[in-house]
Design an enzyme around this catalytic site. Sequence first.
Site, PDB file in Angstrom:
ATOM      1  N   ASN A 145       0.854  -1.194   0.000  1.00 11.17           N
ATOM      2  CA  ASN A 145       0.000   0.000   0.000  1.00 11.17           C
ATOM      3  C   ASN A 145       0.885   1.237   0.000  1.00 11.17           C
ATOM      4  O   ASN A 145       2.118   1.134  -0.011  1.00 11.17           O
ATOM      5  CB  ASN A 145      -0.939  -0.027   1.211  1.00 11.17           C
ATOM      6  CG  ASN A 145      -0.151  -0.119   2.493  1.00 11.17           C
ATOM      7  OD1 ASN A 145       0.636   0.764   2.805  1.00 11.17           O
ATOM      8  ND2 ASN A 145      -0.331  -1.202   3.229  1.00 11.17           N
ATOM      9  N   LYS A 200     -13.389   0.789  15.599  1.00  9.54           N
ATOM     10  CA  LYS A 200     -12.048   0.188  15.706  1.00  9.54           C
ATOM     11  C   LYS A 200     -11.482   0.347  17.114  1.00  9.54           C
ATOM     12  O   LYS A 200     -10.854  -0.556  17.653  1.00  9.54           O
ATOM     13  CB  LYS A 200     -11.088   0.844  14.716  1.00  9.54           C
ATOM     14  CG  LYS A 200     -11.239   0.266  13.343  1.00  9.54           C
ATOM     15  CD  LYS A 200     -10.366   0.930  12.333  1.00  9.54           C
ATOM     16  CE  LYS A 200     -10.844   0.529  10.945  1.00  9.54           C
ATOM     17  NZ  LYS A 200     -10.231   1.281   9.892  1.00  9.54           N
TER      18      LYS A 200
HETATM   19  O1  C5P Z   1      -8.581  -1.971  10.767  1.00  8.72           O
HETATM   20  P1  C5P Z   1      -7.578  -1.024  10.262  1.00  8.72           P
HETATM   21  O2  C5P Z   1      -6.544  -1.644   9.379  1.00  8.72           O
HETATM   22  O3  C5P Z   1      -8.108   0.233   9.670  1.00  8.72           O
HETATM   23  O4  C5P Z   1      -6.864  -0.549  11.627  1.00  8.72           O
HETATM   24  C1  C5P Z   1      -5.733   0.189  11.584  1.00  8.72           C
HETATM   25  C2  C5P Z   1      -4.921  -0.045  12.829  1.00  8.72           C
HETATM   26  O5  C5P Z   1      -4.793  -1.441  13.106  1.00  8.72           O
HETATM   27  C3  C5P Z   1      -3.510   0.451  12.655  1.00  8.72           C
HETATM   28  O6  C5P Z   1      -3.057   0.893  13.901  1.00  8.72           O
HETATM   29  C4  C5P Z   1      -2.791  -0.775  12.152  1.00  8.72           C
HETATM   30  O7  C5P Z   1      -1.401  -0.725  12.426  1.00  8.72           O
HETATM   31  C5  C5P Z   1      -3.477  -1.900  12.895  1.00  8.72           C
HETATM   32  N1  C5P Z   1      -3.565  -3.164  12.146  1.00  8.72           N
HETATM   33  C6  C5P Z   1      -2.897  -4.268  12.605  1.00  8.72           C
HETATM   34  N2  C5P Z   1      -3.006  -5.468  11.926  1.00  8.72           N
HETATM   35  C7  C5P Z   1      -3.736  -5.539  10.813  1.00  8.72           C
HETATM   36  C8  C5P Z   1      -4.425  -4.422  10.337  1.00  8.72           C
HETATM   37  C9  C5P Z   1      -4.314  -3.238  11.030  1.00  8.72           C
HETATM   38  O8  C5P Z   1      -2.220  -4.195  13.629  1.00  8.72           O
HETATM   39  N3  C5P Z   1      -3.812  -6.706  10.172  1.00  8.72           N
END
Ligand code: C5P
Length: 400
Positions: free
Chosen positions: A209, A338
């Site tokens: 990304n 979240k």
């Molecule tokens: O759910 P989302 O990806 O939007 O959440 C973002 C947060 O969760 C960020 O702090 C990201 O580092 C963490 N995250 C994680 N493991 C994942 C996806 C997101 O720790 N697989």
Amino acid sequence: MLQGKFVVLGVTGSIAAYKAAELVRLLKKAGAEVHVVMTSSAREFVTPLTFQVLSGNPVVTDMFEKPVRWEVEHVSLADRADLFLIAPATANIIAKMAAGIADDMLTSSVLATRAKVLVVPAMNVNMYLNPITQENLSYLKEKGFYVMEPDEGPLACGYSGKGRFPEPEKILKFIEKLVGVSRDLNNKKILITAGPTREPIDPVRFISNRSSGKMGYALAEAAVERGGEVILISGPTSLQPPPGLYKYIRINTALEMREKVLEYYGWCDVVIKAAAVSDFRPKNYVEHKIKKGDSASMFLELEKNPDILRELGERKQKQFLVGFAAETDEIEENAVEKLRKKNLDLIVVNDVTAEGAGFDVDTNIVKIYYKNGSAEEIPKMTKKELAHVILDRVVNLLKN
Ligand code: C5P
């Protein structure tokens, strides 16, 4: 930011002297102890009483007046100063300092101090641009003085140009950088993740990304500056790790990140997950480079990566958890959801569609949502400034 700092402010005879009063107020608000020294011409513009009331300390005006406290005052102020400010500084005081003249309380104190000296010139544009003033300023800089450039614009003398006293807020920011931030994360163990992850498809391709890692690296740098013991776990970025890290760990995939984060989870007091973890990875890694073949399309099956932060939330003991979220729509709902699902203490949310926010830019505009249901909008600022704002909030909440 200036908690416990001893600031001596020298005010000289410029029409901008009244703006120094506001500066005293801001310095006090930032936690500094402020002592004002005025030259006799400064007293023609503003009364010492103004500065006395605002600083809460007696104003020093003349070497031969009876000292308020029975000490050799110019030396005692000079010794105690963490920062010596001359604001506004006239061409006259600049010339005197450059020549080492000590014929009044202010010039004697500056000569006697070993603290950092910040000069904030304010004068008529022609006086400022006069080669003598410019040479004096260069000489002061050469000798280790700090000089803040005046602003450009209309001047009190009717001229327009360089010479305006900068807004007190701007001076305060300069000072905070100069004095250095407080070490309020001393002995705190902080784990920060940054950058994207890369999920390989075959030996030459991957899914990733647009994360640059800048926000996470800014946080790591800021946390080190504040005395934290910092582990930075980073996906692939082009950034150099900041100096002073306790550990710097490079990973590629979400699974590798998970392994490292869990390894150190028991160690830390604070986890800040600024990394943009790929939600999915290719289900089957292909050992050789996939050929394009004749088919007009290809099928790539993905499987879900573990949500690392959610796992941390489930296993949370003493740790303070900070999440990040990049959103494009239904920002508030997503953020709150979240925060709750991942058992976070706060979440920093940015609308990546806004200008000056999100990927690969040096600034960010965010909103912080807290566990207690409150939220706070943070205006556009550099990622480094934002890093300090986030850490300010963490430090405050850790106290409770
Ligand atoms: O759910 P989302 O990806 O939007 O959440 C973002 C947060 O969760 C960020 O702090 C990201 O580092 C963490 N995250 C994680 N493991 C994942 C996806 C997101 O720790 N697989």
